[in-house]
Design a protein around this motif. Sequence first.
Motif, PDB file in Angstrom:
ATOM      1  N   TYR A  82       0.836  -1.195   0.000  1.00  0.00           N
ATOM      2  CA  TYR A  82       0.000   0.000   0.000  1.00  0.00           C
ATOM      3  C   TYR A  82       0.875   1.251   0.000  1.00  0.00           C
ATOM      4  O   TYR A  82       0.612   2.206  -0.742  1.00  0.00           O
ATOM      5  CB  TYR A  82      -0.907  -0.026   1.226  1.00  0.00           C
ATOM      6  CG  TYR A  82      -1.816   1.182   1.364  1.00  0.00           C
ATOM      7  CD1 TYR A  82      -3.069   1.196   0.772  1.00  0.00           C
ATOM      8  CD2 TYR A  82      -1.413   2.297   2.090  1.00  0.00           C
ATOM      9  CE1 TYR A  82      -3.916   2.294   0.902  1.00  0.00           C
ATOM     10  CE2 TYR A  82      -2.241   3.397   2.230  1.00  0.00           C
ATOM     11  CZ  TYR A  82      -3.496   3.395   1.629  1.00  0.00           C
ATOM     12  OH  TYR A  82      -4.316   4.492   1.754  1.00  0.00           O
ATOM     13  N   MET A  83       1.929   1.230   0.819  1.00  0.00           N
ATOM     14  CA  MET A  83       2.843   2.378   0.883  1.00  0.00           C
ATOM     15  C   MET A  83       3.520   2.600  -0.468  1.00  0.00           C
ATOM     16  O   MET A  83       3.663   3.730  -0.942  1.00  0.00           O
ATOM     17  CB  MET A  83       3.891   2.157   1.964  1.00  0.00           C
ATOM     18  CG  MET A  83       3.326   2.024   3.373  1.00  0.00           C
ATOM     19  SD  MET A  83       2.669   3.585   4.010  1.00  0.00           S
ATOM     20  CE  MET A  83       4.176   4.396   4.541  1.00  0.00           C
ATOM     21  N   ARG A  84       3.956   1.496  -1.070  1.00  0.00           N
ATOM     22  CA  ARG A  84       4.614   1.616  -2.376  1.00  0.00           C
ATOM     23  C   ARG A  84       3.686   2.273  -3.387  1.00  0.00           C
ATOM     24  O   ARG A  84       4.062   3.203  -4.113  1.00  0.00           O
ATOM     25  CB  ARG A  84       5.024   0.234  -2.882  1.00  0.00           C
ATOM     26  CG  ARG A  84       5.589   0.267  -4.292  1.00  0.00           C
ATOM     27  CD  ARG A  84       5.453  -1.066  -4.992  1.00  0.00           C
ATOM     28  NE  ARG A  84       5.949  -0.964  -6.361  1.00  0.00           N
ATOM     29  CZ  ARG A  84       5.436  -1.608  -7.395  1.00  0.00           C
ATOM     30  NH1 ARG A  84       4.392  -2.399  -7.230  1.00  0.00           N
ATOM     31  NH2 ARG A  84       5.948  -1.479  -8.604  1.00  0.00           N
ATOM     32  N   TYR A  85       2.439   1.770  -3.449  1.00  0.00           N
ATOM     33  CA  TYR A  85       1.516   2.322  -4.431  1.00  0.00           C
ATOM     34  C   TYR A  85       1.210   3.788  -4.147  1.00  0.00           C
ATOM     35  O   TYR A  85       1.062   4.588  -5.082  1.00  0.00           O
ATOM     36  CB  TYR A  85       0.231   1.491  -4.469  1.00  0.00           C
ATOM     37  CG  TYR A  85       0.393   0.166  -5.175  1.00  0.00           C
ATOM     38  CD1 TYR A  85       0.991   0.089  -6.427  1.00  0.00           C
ATOM     39  CD2 TYR A  85      -0.064  -1.021  -4.591  1.00  0.00           C
ATOM     40  CE1 TYR A  85       1.138  -1.125  -7.089  1.00  0.00           C
ATOM     41  CE2 TYR A  85       0.083  -2.241  -5.249  1.00  0.00           C
ATOM     42  CZ  TYR A  85       0.689  -2.288  -6.493  1.00  0.00           C
ATOM     43  OH  TYR A  85       0.840  -3.489  -7.137  1.00  0.00           O
ATOM     44  N   PHE A  86       1.119   4.151  -2.870  1.00  0.00           N
ATOM     45  CA  PHE A  86       0.873   5.560  -2.574  1.00  0.00           C
ATOM     46  C   PHE A  86       1.997   6.425  -3.125  1.00  0.00           C
ATOM     47  O   PHE A  86       1.758   7.479  -3.724  1.00  0.00           O
ATOM     48  CB  PHE A  86       0.743   5.806  -1.068  1.00  0.00           C
ATOM     49  CG  PHE A  86       0.769   7.270  -0.715  1.00  0.00           C
ATOM     50  CD1 PHE A  86      -0.335   8.078  -0.943  1.00  0.00           C
ATOM     51  CD2 PHE A  86       1.928   7.860  -0.209  1.00  0.00           C
ATOM     52  CE1 PHE A  86      -0.301   9.441  -0.657  1.00  0.00           C
ATOM     53  CE2 PHE A  86       1.965   9.219   0.072  1.00  0.00           C
ATOM     54  CZ  PHE A  86       0.848  10.007  -0.144  1.00  0.00           C
ATOM     55  N   PHE A  87       3.244   5.994  -2.933  1.00  0.00           N
ATOM     56  CA  PHE A  87       4.367   6.811  -3.373  1.00  0.00           C
ATOM     57  C   PHE A  87       4.570   6.794  -4.887  1.00  0.00           C
ATOM     58  O   PHE A  87       5.424   7.517  -5.399  1.00  0.00           O
ATOM     59  CB  PHE A  87       5.649   6.390  -2.644  1.00  0.00           C
ATOM     60  CG  PHE A  87       5.692   6.880  -1.226  1.00  0.00           C
ATOM     61  CD1 PHE A  87       5.673   8.241  -0.953  1.00  0.00           C
ATOM     62  CD2 PHE A  87       5.724   5.990  -0.173  1.00  0.00           C
ATOM     63  CE1 PHE A  87       5.691   8.707   0.348  1.00  0.00           C
ATOM     64  CE2 PHE A  87       5.745   6.444   1.140  1.00  0.00           C
ATOM     65  CZ  PHE A  87       5.720   7.811   1.402  1.00  0.00           C
ATOM     66  N   LEU A  88       3.769   5.995  -5.589  1.00  0.00           N
ATOM     67  CA  LEU A  88       3.804   6.019  -7.046  1.00  0.00           C
ATOM     68  C   LEU A  88       2.669   6.860  -7.635  1.00  0.00           C
ATOM     69  O   LEU A  88       2.597   7.050  -8.848  1.00  0.00           O
ATOM     70  CB  LEU A  88       3.725   4.598  -7.613  1.00  0.00           C
ATOM     71  CG  LEU A  88       4.980   3.739  -7.384  1.00  0.00           C
ATOM     72  CD1 LEU A  88       4.748   2.323  -7.887  1.00  0.00           C
ATOM     73  CD2 LEU A  88       6.201   4.351  -8.061  1.00  0.00           C
ATOM     74  N   THR A  89       1.771   7.360  -6.776  1.00  0.00           N
ATOM     75  CA  THR A  89       0.741   8.280  -7.265  1.00  0.00           C
ATOM     76  C   THR A  89       1.368   9.639  -7.524  1.00  0.00           C
ATOM     77  O   THR A  89       2.485   9.936  -7.085  1.00  0.00           O
ATOM     78  CB  THR A  89      -0.397   8.452  -6.240  1.00  0.00           C
ATOM     79  OG1 THR A  89       0.132   9.085  -5.061  1.00  0.00           O
ATOM     80  CG2 THR A  89      -1.022   7.114  -5.881  1.00  0.00           C
ATOM     81  N   ARG A  90       0.646  10.484  -8.236  1.00  0.00           N
ATOM     82  CA  ARG A  90       1.169  11.833  -8.491  1.00  0.00           C
ATOM     83  C   ARG A  90       1.406  12.578  -7.184  1.00  0.00           C
ATOM     84  O   ARG A  90       2.406  13.288  -7.032  1.00  0.00           O
ATOM     85  CB  ARG A  90       0.193  12.592  -9.399  1.00  0.00           C
ATOM     86  CG  ARG A  90       0.343  12.215 -10.863  1.00  0.00           C
ATOM     87  CD  ARG A  90      -0.656  12.926 -11.739  1.00  0.00           C
ATOM     88  NE  ARG A  90      -1.885  12.159 -11.844  1.00  0.00           N
ATOM     89  CZ  ARG A  90      -2.455  11.806 -12.998  1.00  0.00           C
ATOM     90  NH1 ARG A  90      -1.889  12.124 -14.137  1.00  0.00           N
ATOM     91  NH2 ARG A  90      -3.576  11.113 -13.016  1.00  0.00           N
ATOM     92  N   ARG A  91       0.487  12.406  -6.234  1.00  0.00           N
ATOM     93  CA  ARG A  91       0.655  13.070  -4.940  1.00  0.00           C
ATOM     94  C   ARG A  91       1.873  12.518  -4.204  1.00  0.00           C
ATOM     95  O   ARG A  91       2.681  13.267  -3.657  1.00  0.00           O
ATOM     96  CB  ARG A  91      -0.596  12.886  -4.089  1.00  0.00           C
ATOM     97  CG  ARG A  91      -0.484  13.540  -2.718  1.00  0.00           C
ATOM     98  CD  ARG A  91      -1.676  13.208  -1.839  1.00  0.00           C
ATOM     99  NE  ARG A  91      -1.367  13.455  -0.430  1.00  0.00           N
ATOM    100  CZ  ARG A  91      -2.028  12.916   0.567  1.00  0.00           C
ATOM    101  NH1 ARG A  91      -3.021  12.101   0.330  1.00  0.00           N
ATOM    102  NH2 ARG A  91      -1.699  13.193   1.818  1.00  0.00           N
ATOM    103  N   ILE A  97      -5.245   4.661 -12.597  1.00  0.00           N
ATOM    104  CA  ILE A  97      -5.655   3.621 -11.637  1.00  0.00           C
ATOM    105  C   ILE A  97      -5.154   3.949 -10.241  1.00  0.00           C
ATOM    106  O   ILE A  97      -5.881   3.830  -9.250  1.00  0.00           O
ATOM    107  CB  ILE A  97      -5.122   2.250 -12.094  1.00  0.00           C
ATOM    108  CG1 ILE A  97      -5.843   1.789 -13.375  1.00  0.00           C
ATOM    109  CG2 ILE A  97      -5.287   1.196 -11.000  1.00  0.00           C
ATOM    110  CD1 ILE A  97      -5.237   0.573 -14.027  1.00  0.00           C
ATOM    111  N   LEU A  98      -3.894   4.374 -10.129  1.00  0.00           N
ATOM    112  CA  LEU A  98      -3.325   4.706  -8.816  1.00  0.00           C
ATOM    113  C   LEU A  98      -4.071   5.879  -8.174  1.00  0.00           C
ATOM    114  O   LEU A  98      -4.401   5.839  -6.983  1.00  0.00           O
ATOM    115  CB  LEU A  98      -1.842   5.043  -8.966  1.00  0.00           C
ATOM    116  CG  LEU A  98      -0.919   3.835  -9.248  1.00  0.00           C
ATOM    117  CD1 LEU A  98       0.476   4.326  -9.665  1.00  0.00           C
ATOM    118  CD2 LEU A  98      -0.805   2.954  -8.010  1.00  0.00           C
TER     119      LEU A  98
END
Length: 378
Positions: A100-109, A369-370
């Motif tokens: 979950y952390m990884r995917y968050f840090f791959l979002t634009r935000r 998607i992210l």
Amino acid sequence: MRVGDVLRMNRRPVDIQPESEYRAFGMRSFGRGTIRYVPTIGSGLTKLPHFKFNSNALVLSNIKAWEGAVGVTDEEDAKCVASSRFLFYEPRGEEVDVRYMRYFFLTRRGLGEIGKASRGSADRNRTLSIRAFEQIKISLPHPVEQRRIADKLDLLLTEQAKAMVQSPSVRDTQQLMTSGLDKVLGRWAQGFVRVDNVCRMVSDTVHPGADRGEATEFVGLEHIAPHFGERIGSRPLGEEKGRKFRFAPGDILYGYLRPYLNKVWLADQHGLCSVEQYVLRPTGGMPAELIAAGLRSKRTLDEVLGATHNLQLPRLRSGLLLAMEIPFIPPANQAQALADLEEFDKKVRELARTQQHRDEVLAALRPAILDAAFSGRL
């Protein structure tokens, strides 16, 4: 929650032995995962300190995290050694899923937060500050919800990645273009003809400050699309340095530097080109369109590759080019050959545009998607 409240860095120093064998760890940017390099002896590694780490750790490249070098390690990764360029974080408790952390840090935000925590102005000097990274605040839902989101993203992004890999590539279209030319020309050809029997080389040199004639634009190798015989740009004249060649409508520009790129263009205007291009002027034996197509065909390209493959900086000598043979289309067949060539070119270029659009759509799916996942829409 602060990143530092839910994650802790965990990496263990390794005393690298010069003669012992190690497998180095690496990362790809844009969320494309980790790299396990081929084994090498310790003396072949970088001189930076090296570390061991665990599987199921959030890992970031401290120099490329700002462009998405963020991942989660697996058991095979954990058999590698990583330089001090890589930061490894593990959960402090049960309240966080590292996926979950990884995917968050791959979002634009998320990438924006990492960007603010990466000091330096030039891209290659933007180093992620450990202290600043651990101060980043992230909204954490219940662990069950984190796992649900991470599982859904695993599935969707795996399918998106498969679609990117399995779909025809630009290279496939380029190969279709060159091999298809052999078939189109071969349908109407009667034998072969040497290049110097249907065109001559023109070296109309223009030095800086000299009369440029009717030329108004510069067309260099960077302005010609590989394999497609298409001009994709130009630049106005006025700041030329060094000599250039002048060309006219109907001339064929052939890029002899790195000829494997197959940059051949039939000029439709007056202009100047670089001296890394040959200017060929048809002498009337065949239409320029058919000559240019013959020069771009797979048969000619294979011969060019065979003549230059062992050169460190491939250059095709003019004598070799002029002595090469291209399909000879007799006058009686030229009109039909031109019509077939035009239809073939149109279809392949339309296919290339469709593929490019599809690739852009598939690439845009990932950030969409992210962002959906972290805005409650997934």
